[in-house]
Design a protein around this motif. Structure first.
Motif, short mmCIF file in Angstrom:
data_model
loop_
_atom_site.label_atom_id
_atom_site.label_comp_id
_atom_site.label_asym_id
_atom_site.label_seq_id
_atom_site.Cartn_x
_atom_site.Cartn_y
_atom_site.Cartn_z
N LYS A 98 0.80 -1.23 0.00
CA LYS A 98 0.00 0.00 0.00
C LYS A 98 0.83 1.28 0.00
O LYS A 98 0.30 2.35 -0.29
CB LYS A 98 -0.94 0.00 1.19
CG LYS A 98 -0.25 -0.01 2.55
CD LYS A 98 -1.25 -0.06 3.68
CE LYS A 98 -0.56 -0.10 5.05
NZ LYS A 98 -1.56 -0.17 6.16
N PHE A 99 2.11 1.20 0.31
CA PHE A 99 2.94 2.40 0.32
C PHE A 99 3.69 2.63 -0.99
O PHE A 99 4.47 3.58 -1.10
CB PHE A 99 3.95 2.33 1.48
CG PHE A 99 3.31 2.28 2.83
CD1 PHE A 99 2.57 3.34 3.31
CD2 PHE A 99 3.43 1.16 3.63
CE1 PHE A 99 1.97 3.30 4.54
CE2 PHE A 99 2.83 1.09 4.88
CZ PHE A 99 2.09 2.17 5.34
N VAL A 100 3.46 1.77 -1.98
CA VAL A 100 4.17 1.86 -3.26
C VAL A 100 3.24 2.39 -4.34
O VAL A 100 2.26 1.74 -4.69
CB VAL A 100 4.72 0.48 -3.68
CG1 VAL A 100 5.47 0.59 -5.01
CG2 VAL A 100 5.63 -0.10 -2.60
N PRO A 105 -2.68 -2.12 -3.89
CA PRO A 105 -3.67 -2.36 -2.82
C PRO A 105 -3.00 -2.83 -1.53
O PRO A 105 -1.87 -3.30 -1.53
CB PRO A 105 -4.57 -3.47 -3.41
CG PRO A 105 -4.29 -3.47 -4.87
CD PRO A 105 -2.87 -3.03 -5.03
N LYS A 106 -3.75 -2.71 -0.44
CA LYS A 106 -3.27 -3.26 0.83
C LYS A 106 -3.49 -4.76 0.84
O LYS A 106 -4.16 -5.32 -0.06
CB LYS A 106 -4.00 -2.61 2.00
CG LYS A 106 -5.50 -2.86 2.03
CD LYS A 106 -6.14 -2.14 3.22
CE LYS A 106 -7.64 -2.44 3.28
NZ LYS A 106 -8.27 -1.75 4.43
N SER A 107 -2.98 -5.44 1.83
CA SER A 107 -3.06 -6.90 1.91
C SER A 107 -4.51 -7.36 1.95
O SER A 107 -5.34 -6.80 2.69
CB SER A 107 -2.32 -7.41 3.15
OG SER A 107 -0.95 -7.12 3.08
N GLY A 108 -4.83 -8.38 1.15
CA GLY A 108 -6.17 -8.92 1.14
C GLY A 108 -6.45 -9.84 2.30
O GLY A 108 -7.60 -10.13 2.63
N ASN A 109 -5.39 -10.32 2.94
CA ASN A 109 -5.52 -11.20 4.10
C ASN A 109 -5.09 -10.42 5.34
O ASN A 109 -4.00 -9.85 5.39
CB ASN A 109 -4.62 -12.43 3.91
CG ASN A 109 -4.80 -13.47 4.99
OD1 ASN A 109 -5.12 -13.13 6.13
ND2 ASN A 109 -4.58 -14.73 4.65
N ALA A 110 -5.95 -10.39 6.34
CA ALA A 110 -5.67 -9.60 7.54
C ALA A 110 -4.40 -10.05 8.24
O ALA A 110 -3.75 -9.26 8.94
CB ALA A 110 -6.86 -9.68 8.51
N ASP A 164 1.98 -6.32 5.14
CA ASP A 164 2.26 -5.53 3.94
C ASP A 164 3.74 -5.66 3.60
O ASP A 164 4.60 -5.65 4.49
CB ASP A 164 1.89 -4.07 4.20
CG ASP A 164 2.00 -3.22 2.95
OD1 ASP A 164 1.02 -3.13 2.20
OD2 ASP A 164 3.08 -2.65 2.72
N LEU A 165 4.05 -5.76 2.31
CA LEU A 165 5.43 -6.01 1.89
C LEU A 165 6.17 -4.75 1.45
O LEU A 165 7.34 -4.84 1.08
CB LEU A 165 5.45 -7.03 0.75
CG LEU A 165 4.94 -8.43 1.09
CD1 LEU A 165 5.06 -9.34 -0.14
CD2 LEU A 165 5.70 -9.04 2.26
N SER A 166 5.51 -3.60 1.49
CA SER A 166 6.13 -2.37 0.98
C SER A 166 7.51 -2.13 1.57
O SER A 166 8.47 -1.84 0.87
CB SER A 166 5.25 -1.16 1.27
OG SER A 166 3.94 -1.34 0.80
N LEU A 167 7.61 -2.24 2.89
CA LEU A 167 8.85 -1.89 3.60
C LEU A 167 9.47 -3.11 4.29
O LEU A 167 10.32 -2.95 5.17
CB LEU A 167 8.56 -0.80 4.64
CG LEU A 167 7.86 0.45 4.12
CD1 LEU A 167 7.51 1.39 5.27
CD2 LEU A 167 8.73 1.17 3.09
N MET A 168 9.07 -4.28 3.89
CA MET A 168 9.49 -5.48 4.60
C MET A 168 11.01 -5.67 4.61
O MET A 168 11.60 -6.08 5.61
CB MET A 168 8.82 -6.72 3.98
CG MET A 168 9.05 -8.00 4.75
SD MET A 168 8.47 -7.90 6.46
CE MET A 168 6.69 -7.73 6.21
N THR A 184 11.24 -1.84 -3.35
CA THR A 184 10.02 -1.20 -2.85
C THR A 184 10.28 -0.50 -1.52
O THR A 184 9.67 0.54 -1.22
CB THR A 184 8.88 -2.21 -2.67
OG1 THR A 184 9.23 -3.17 -1.65
CG2 THR A 184 8.58 -2.95 -3.97
N ALA A 185 11.20 -1.05 -0.72
CA ALA A 185 11.50 -0.46 0.58
C ALA A 185 12.43 0.73 0.45
O ALA A 185 12.38 1.66 1.25
CB ALA A 185 12.12 -1.51 1.51
N GLU A 186 13.31 0.72 -0.55
CA GLU A 186 14.26 1.81 -0.74
C GLU A 186 14.42 2.10 -2.23
O GLU A 186 15.46 1.77 -2.83
CB GLU A 186 15.61 1.49 -0.09
CG GLU A 186 16.50 2.69 0.05
CD GLU A 186 17.69 2.46 0.97
OE1 GLU A 186 18.45 3.40 1.18
OE2 GLU A 186 17.85 1.33 1.46
#
Length: 266
Positions: A66-68, A118-123, A127-131, A224-226
């Motif tokens: 969601k942050f990308v 989009p944000k994660s579909g599974n609660a 989120d992988l944006s900054l993982m 995606t993180a940097e």
């Protein structure tokens, strides 16, 4: 009563930690020579494009970013898709929720480059944006942080090791199926192995065994993180050169100023 409370608390802890069992120590993370490591390293554009394909076909079913912004796929230093490729990717592969549709009740529509992933579909799927920046693959020794100084934080190595360290063993704890993974802290994770050999096909025939697939998605998640890593390193190199030049100027200026005093004859 106490037993039911303990089971409920354990299950809540599993969800809060992404499905890991709290027992055990740090997992084993293997160092890997990514192209973007080191002061002069940079992202491999082809690798980022393969990583995007893996994310789209595999990871996006559960995990969001969601942050990308989608438009960043066209940035130089990243996958560097053309404007048309970014537009087609957004419309063909991504749907976003638009509250202004359906007379204000909202509805899904095809994405445009100005939208974010989009944000994660599974609660329970993080989120992988900054993982790649949120995880540290290397620690110590003895709390000194020397490993991180030498090898870096190791977020991309952590992801790579996680994806390639499933043993195939399973167990059930508090009604949750856990999978043994030697890279995950505690050794057990609720996410099954997401990748395997030949899971994704590349048009250029690039190797698609598990190791290569894991390397590609790990590099993509580092981007995606940097995303400005290449620019930051270029700016850092220019800064070091300027400081080095100024140091030389100050040295020779100091020599020139003190020479008459140092060598004067009383």
């Amino acid at each position: 009563m106490f037993k039911r409370f303990t089971i409920a608390l354990t299950f809540a802890s599993l969800l809060a930690t992404g499905g890991a069992q709290a027992a055990g120590g740090e997992g084993y993370v293997k160092d890997h020579a990514f192209s973007f490591e080191g002061p002069f390293g940079s992202y491999d554009q082809d690798q980022l494009r393969r990583g995007l394909k893996i994310y789209t076909e595999v990871c996006s079913s559960c995990h969001g970013m969601k942050f990308v912004p989608i438009r960043s796929l066209g940035d130089e230093g990243g996958p560097h898709l053309s404007k048309e490729e970014v537009r087609v990717y957004a419309s063909d592969y991504i749907e976003v929720w638009d509250q202004n549709l359906n007379e204000g009740e909202g509805d899904y529509r095809a994405a445009v480059p100005a939208d974010h992933f989009p944000k994660s579909g599974n609660a329970n799927a993080p989120d992988l944006s900054l993982m790649a920046k949120a995880r540290a693959g290397f620690h110590g020794p003895a709390g000194t942080g020397i490993n991180q100084l030498v090898k870096g934080m190791g977020g991309s190595e952590y992801i790579l090791s996680l994806l390639t360290s499933y043993t195939g063993e399973e167990k059930t704890s508090a009604g949750v199926t856990l999978y043994e993974n030697t890279a995950y802290p505690g050794g057990w994770i609720s996410m099954g192995a997401p990748l395997e050999d030949e899971y994704v096909e590349f048009e250029d025939g690039y190797p698609n065994d598990l190791q290569h697939l894991a390397e590609d998605i790990s590099a993509f998640l580092m981007w995606t993180a940097e995303p400005k890593l290449n620019d930051r390193k270029r700016a850092g190199a220019v800064g070091v050169l300027i400081l080095g030049f100024l140091t030389l100027l100050l040295y020779f200026a100091n020599k020139a100023l003190w020479r008459p005093i140092k060598y004067r004859k009383d």
